[in-house]
Design an enzyme around this catalytic site. Structure first.
Site, PDB file in Angstrom:
ATOM      1  N   HIS A 114      20.829  43.455  -0.889  1.00  0.00           N
ATOM      2  CA  HIS A 114      20.039  44.683  -0.905  1.00  0.00           C
ATOM      3  C   HIS A 114      18.734  44.508  -0.128  1.00  0.00           C
ATOM      4  O   HIS A 114      18.301  43.383   0.155  1.00  0.00           O
ATOM      5  CB  HIS A 114      19.730  45.097  -2.348  1.00  0.00           C
ATOM      6  CG  HIS A 114      18.918  44.063  -3.089  1.00  0.00           C
ATOM      7  ND1 HIS A 114      17.562  43.906  -2.910  1.00  0.00           N
ATOM      8  CD2 HIS A 114      19.278  43.119  -3.991  1.00  0.00           C
ATOM      9  CE1 HIS A 114      17.116  42.933  -3.671  1.00  0.00           C
ATOM     10  NE2 HIS A 114      18.141  42.422  -4.343  1.00  0.00           N
ATOM     11  N   GLU A 127      22.868  40.838 -10.634  1.00  0.00           N
ATOM     12  CA  GLU A 127      22.137  39.577 -10.526  1.00  0.00           C
ATOM     13  C   GLU A 127      22.074  38.889 -11.889  1.00  0.00           C
ATOM     14  O   GLU A 127      22.231  39.541 -12.937  1.00  0.00           O
ATOM     15  CB  GLU A 127      20.733  39.849  -9.979  1.00  0.00           C
ATOM     16  CG  GLU A 127      19.876  38.621  -9.714  1.00  0.00           C
ATOM     17  CD  GLU A 127      20.479  37.689  -8.654  1.00  0.00           C
ATOM     18  OE1 GLU A 127      21.513  37.071  -8.956  1.00  0.00           O
ATOM     19  OE2 GLU A 127      19.886  37.563  -7.554  1.00  0.00           O
TER      20      GLU A 127
END
Length: 219
Positions: free
Chosen positions: A14, A87
């Site tokens: 990202h 994550e």
């Protein structure tokens, strides 16, 4: 060549967040992209615009979904959220600066760097469990898209562990595989909005064709 008969995976990170800029552990915290990160996502989307992508997968965290939606806007493809791409959860360490963590928890931070499979942040997710779900996710995605090209939008540690796994996966797979050594995961740099290109051949061999490419961010 990307048109070779195989499954191709554009594994991307990202764009930038304010916590990234400040050197904080984002982990599972739902931090959005910064203005810089939004601009990076647009440049990443432009980089992938002419690739025939048949599916786009994203971590459920907002910063990854923002990046994935920017890519999807250039293709007639819906973003599929894959929970196991999120994550690692750093528990009580979430939002702390890495430098502060090293000062306050020197032994745990050393364990995270040198023996990650034994590491668990206070009230966080065991890194061994994290590794298992991430590798399982990328394997499922590849198996679902034989001879297609897909994009996977994830995170720094997620990508590092996937790359680490590919580099050590024997081929053909033995009946009783040795455990993967993830100790060099931090040596695999993953910048915001970077591109990695993975190939999965029909015989099951995984290859890394591109790592941490950010040329699209430089004009």
């Amino acid at each position: 060549m990307v048109n070779e008969m195989a499954t191709w995976i554009y594994l991307v990170r990202h764009g930038q967040t304010l916590w990234n800029e400040e050197g904080r552990l984002c982990g599972s915290s739902d931090v959005p992209l910064s203005d810089e990160g939004l601009a990076q996502a647009q440049k990443l989307a432009a980089r992938l615009r002419d690739i025939e992508i048949t599916a786009i997968y994203s971590s459920p965290l907002f910063r990854a979904r923002q990046t994935a939606e920017a890519i999807a806007a250039c293709h007639c493809v819906e973003v599929k959220v894959e929970p196991d791409l999120r994550e690692i959860d750093y528990g009580d360490w979430e939002g702390l600066k890495v430098a502060d963590v090293a000062e306050r928890f020197p032994e745990l931070e050393k364990l995270r760097r040198e023996e990650p499979m034994k590491f668990v942040a206070p009230n966080g997710e065991p890194m061994r469990q994290f590794a298992e779900r991430v590798i399982s996710a990328i394997q499922r995605i590849a198996a679902s898209h034989a001879n297609e090209t897909v994009c996977v939008v994830a995170h720094q540690t997620v990508n590092r562990f996937i790359l680490c796994w590919i580099l050590q996966s024997p081929h053909p797979a033995p009946r009783t595989p040795n455990p993967i050594d993830f100790r060099f995961w931090r040596q695999l740099r993953q910048d915001p909005a970077c591109v990695n290109l993975l190939q999965v051949r029909e015989d099951g061999l995984w290859r890394i064709c591109l790592v941490n490419d950010t040329c699209h961010l430089m004009g």
